[in-house]
Design a protein around this motif. Structure first.
Motif, PDB file in Angstrom:
ATOM      1  N   ALA A  39      40.131 -43.940  43.929  1.00 24.57           N
ATOM      2  CA  ALA A  39      40.978 -43.299  44.931  1.00 24.57           C
ATOM      3  C   ALA A  39      41.967 -42.349  44.247  1.00 24.57           C
ATOM      4  N   VAL A  40      42.527 -42.773  43.120  1.00 26.37           N
ATOM      5  CA  VAL A  40      43.472 -41.915  42.396  1.00 26.37           C
ATOM      6  C   VAL A  40      42.756 -40.686  41.836  1.00 26.37           C
ATOM      7  N   LEU A  41      41.505 -40.828  41.463  1.00 30.96           N
ATOM      8  CA  LEU A  41      40.742 -39.648  41.042  1.00 30.96           C
ATOM      9  C   LEU A  41      40.641 -38.649  42.197  1.00 30.96           C
ATOM     10  N   LEU A  42      40.347 -39.144  43.392  1.00 27.86           N
ATOM     11  CA  LEU A  42      40.279 -38.252  44.555  1.00 27.86           C
ATOM     12  C   LEU A  42      41.648 -37.649  44.876  1.00 27.86           C
ATOM     13  N   ILE A  43      42.701 -38.452  44.772  1.00 29.03           N
ATOM     14  CA  ILE A  43      44.057 -37.962  44.999  1.00 29.03           C
ATOM     15  C   ILE A  43      44.380 -36.840  44.012  1.00 29.03           C
ATOM     16  N   THR A  44      44.010 -37.044  42.761  1.00 28.54           N
ATOM     17  CA  THR A  44      44.235 -36.030  41.729  1.00 28.54           C
ATOM     18  C   THR A  44      43.529 -34.729  42.093  1.00 28.54           C
ATOM     19  N   LEU A  45      42.299 -34.840  42.542  1.00 27.15           N
ATOM     20  CA  LEU A  45      41.530 -33.651  42.915  1.00 27.15           C
ATOM     21  C   LEU A  45      42.119 -32.958  44.146  1.00 27.15           C
ATOM     22  N   VAL A  46      42.635 -33.742  45.095  1.00 30.38           N
ATOM     23  CA  VAL A  46      43.274 -33.149  46.279  1.00 30.38           C
ATOM     24  C   VAL A  46      44.533 -32.398  45.865  1.00 30.38           C
ATOM     25  N   TYR A  47      45.364 -33.021  45.029  1.00 28.57           N
ATOM     26  CA  TYR A  47      46.569 -32.332  44.543  1.00 28.57           C
ATOM     27  C   TYR A  47      46.200 -31.046  43.806  1.00 28.57           C
ATOM     28  N   LEU A  48      45.205 -31.119  42.940  1.00 25.57           N
ATOM     29  CA  LEU A  48      44.775 -29.937  42.190  1.00 25.57           C
ATOM     30  C   LEU A  48      44.242 -28.860  43.132  1.00 25.57           C
ATOM     31  N   GLY A  49      43.413 -29.273  44.079  1.00 28.62           N
ATOM     32  CA  GLY A  49      42.873 -28.320  45.053  1.00 28.62           C
ATOM     33  C   GLY A  49      43.967 -27.654  45.865  1.00 28.62           C
ATOM     34  N   ARG A  50      44.948 -28.440  46.293  1.00 30.73           N
ATOM     35  CA  ARG A  50      46.062 -27.897  47.078  1.00 30.73           C
ATOM     36  C   ARG A  50      46.856 -26.898  46.237  1.00 30.73           C
ATOM     37  N   ALA A  51      47.074 -27.222  44.975  1.00 33.14           N
ATOM     38  CA  ALA A  51      47.836 -26.325  44.096  1.00 33.14           C
ATOM     39  C   ALA A  51      47.112 -24.998  43.901  1.00 33.14           C
ATOM     40  N   LEU A  52      45.814 -25.065  43.681  1.00 33.33           N
ATOM     41  CA  LEU A  52      45.052 -23.854  43.387  1.00 33.33           C
ATOM     42  C   LEU A  52      44.697 -23.039  44.625  1.00 33.33           C
ATOM     43  N   ALA A  53      44.663 -23.682  45.782  1.00 32.86           N
ATOM     44  CA  ALA A  53      44.231 -23.006  47.015  1.00 32.86           C
ATOM     45  C   ALA A  53      45.380 -22.317  47.748  1.00 32.86           C
ATOM     46  N   ILE A  55      50.216 -19.517  58.548  1.00 36.87           N
ATOM     47  CA  ILE A  55      51.224 -18.465  58.547  1.00 36.87           C
ATOM     48  C   ILE A  55      52.580 -19.043  58.946  1.00 36.87           C
ATOM     49  N   GLY A  56      53.624 -18.536  58.326  1.00 35.19           N
ATOM     50  CA  GLY A  56      54.973 -18.885  58.743  1.00 35.19           C
ATOM     51  C   GLY A  56      55.785 -19.629  57.704  1.00 35.19           C
ATOM     52  N   ASN A  57      55.135 -20.273  56.740  1.00 37.41           N
ATOM     53  CA  ASN A  57      55.895 -20.964  55.695  1.00 37.41           C
ATOM     54  C   ASN A  57      56.494 -19.939  54.747  1.00 37.41           C
ATOM     55  N   SER A  58      57.627 -20.276  54.189  1.00 36.27           N
ATOM     56  CA  SER A  58      58.313 -19.342  53.301  1.00 36.27           C
ATOM     57  C   SER A  58      57.574 -19.214  51.966  1.00 36.27           C
ATOM     58  N   GLU A  59      57.830 -18.109  51.295  1.00 31.70           N
ATOM     59  CA  GLU A  59      57.283 -17.898  49.946  1.00 31.70           C
ATOM     60  C   GLU A  59      57.743 -19.021  49.037  1.00 31.70           C
ATOM     61  N   ARG A  60      59.022 -19.396  49.170  1.00 26.72           N
ATOM     62  CA  ARG A  60      59.582 -20.486  48.361  1.00 26.72           C
ATOM     63  C   ARG A  60      58.792 -21.774  48.580  1.00 26.72           C
ATOM     64  N   PHE A  61      58.462 -22.061  49.842  1.00 29.22           N
ATOM     65  CA  PHE A  61      57.687 -23.262  50.149  1.00 29.22           C
ATOM     66  C   PHE A  61      56.340 -23.234  49.430  1.00 29.22           C
ATOM     67  N   TRP A  62      55.617 -22.123  49.541  1.00 28.94           N
ATOM     68  CA  TRP A  62      54.278 -22.058  48.950  1.00 28.94           C
ATOM     69  C   TRP A  62      54.322 -22.206  47.437  1.00 28.94           C
ATOM     70  N   HIS A  63      55.248 -21.525  46.791  1.00 22.15           N
ATOM     71  CA  HIS A  63      55.313 -21.595  45.330  1.00 22.15           C
ATOM     72  C   HIS A  63      55.803 -22.956  44.847  1.00 22.15           C
ATOM     73  N   LEU A  64      56.854 -23.475  45.477  1.00 24.21           N
ATOM     74  CA  LEU A  64      57.401 -24.757  45.049  1.00 24.21           C
ATOM     75  C   LEU A  64      56.435 -25.903  45.331  1.00 24.21           C
ATOM     76  N   SER A  65      55.863 -25.931  46.526  1.00 24.37           N
ATOM     77  CA  SER A  65      54.948 -27.027  46.860  1.00 24.37           C
ATOM     78  C   SER A  65      53.675 -26.961  46.017  1.00 24.37           C
ATOM     79  N   SER A  66      53.211 -25.770  45.726  1.00 19.53           N
ATOM     80  CA  SER A  66      52.015 -25.643  44.892  1.00 19.53           C
ATOM     81  C   SER A  66      52.295 -26.075  43.457  1.00 19.53           C
ATOM     82  N   LEU A  67      53.466 -25.727  42.949  1.00 20.75           N
ATOM     83  CA  LEU A  67      53.854 -26.159  41.611  1.00 20.75           C
ATOM     84  C   LEU A  67      54.008 -27.680  41.557  1.00 20.75           C
ATOM     85  N   LEU A  68      54.616 -28.262  42.578  1.00 18.56           N
ATOM     86  CA  LEU A  68      54.745 -29.724  42.642  1.00 18.56           C
ATOM     87  C   LEU A  68      53.376 -30.400  42.699  1.00 18.56           C
ATOM     88  N   CYS A  69      52.473 -29.853  43.507  1.00 20.76           N
ATOM     89  CA  CYS A  69      51.126 -30.432  43.593  1.00 20.76           C
ATOM     90  C   CYS A  69      50.405 -30.335  42.248  1.00 20.76           C
TER      91      CYS A  69
END
Length: 143
Positions: free
Chosen positions: A88-102, A111-125
């Motif tokens: 399950a953690v392997l899948l979680i890791t892949l989801v986080y990675l996919g979210r960061a890269l996508a 549409i509608g989220n701030s630039e700050r949201f996209w960059h910060l959340s992607s970096l966190l993921c």
């Protein structure tokens, strides 16, 4: 395996749990909470009107993140030992990675989220993907 050897998974689980708790906090903070955490204007406006959608989405995401934190702790050897937690953690890791890269694609679709949201959340993921991946590699290497 000792707690020190599982530091990556422990930190990943704690940060994931924190993200889950913040999603629940938005429900109580209301529109201002959604806004502070970078939600889009439409979602913030819906929360201000007390529409059902923002709290339901926040609750669903919060539940998923808390489940992920529990699975990560289990894979680290902490808390209850859950079947297939490492997978399950392997899948979680892949989801986080996919979210960061996508995020460039997601940014055009959601549409509608701030630039700050996209960059910060992607970096966190991305950071969470690294923590989970390194920690999981340690657990499997020790097995």
């Amino acid at each position: 395996m000792s707690l020190q050897a599982n530091g990556f998974l422990l930190l990943g689980a704690l940060l994931t749990a924190l993200a889950g708790v913040l999603h629940f906090a938005c429900i109580f903070w209301g529109a201002r909470g959604f806004q502070v955490l970078g939600a889009g204007e439409q979602l913030v406006a819906m929360a201000a009107r007390r529409h059902w959608y923002p709290p339901v989405v926040a609750c669903a995401i919060g539940c998923v993140l808390l489940l992920w934190a529990l699975l990560t702790l289990s894979a680290a050897g902490l808390g209850p030992q859950l079947a297939l937690a490492k997978w399950a953690v392997l899948l979680i890791t892949l989801v986080y990675l996919g979210r960061a890269l996508a995020f460039p694609w997601l940014k055009r679709v959601i549409i509608g989220n701030s630039e700050r949201f996209w960059h910060l959340s992607s970096l966190l993921c991305l950071g969470l993907a690294v923590l989970h991946g390194v920690g999981l590699a340690q657990v499997w290497q020790a097995a």
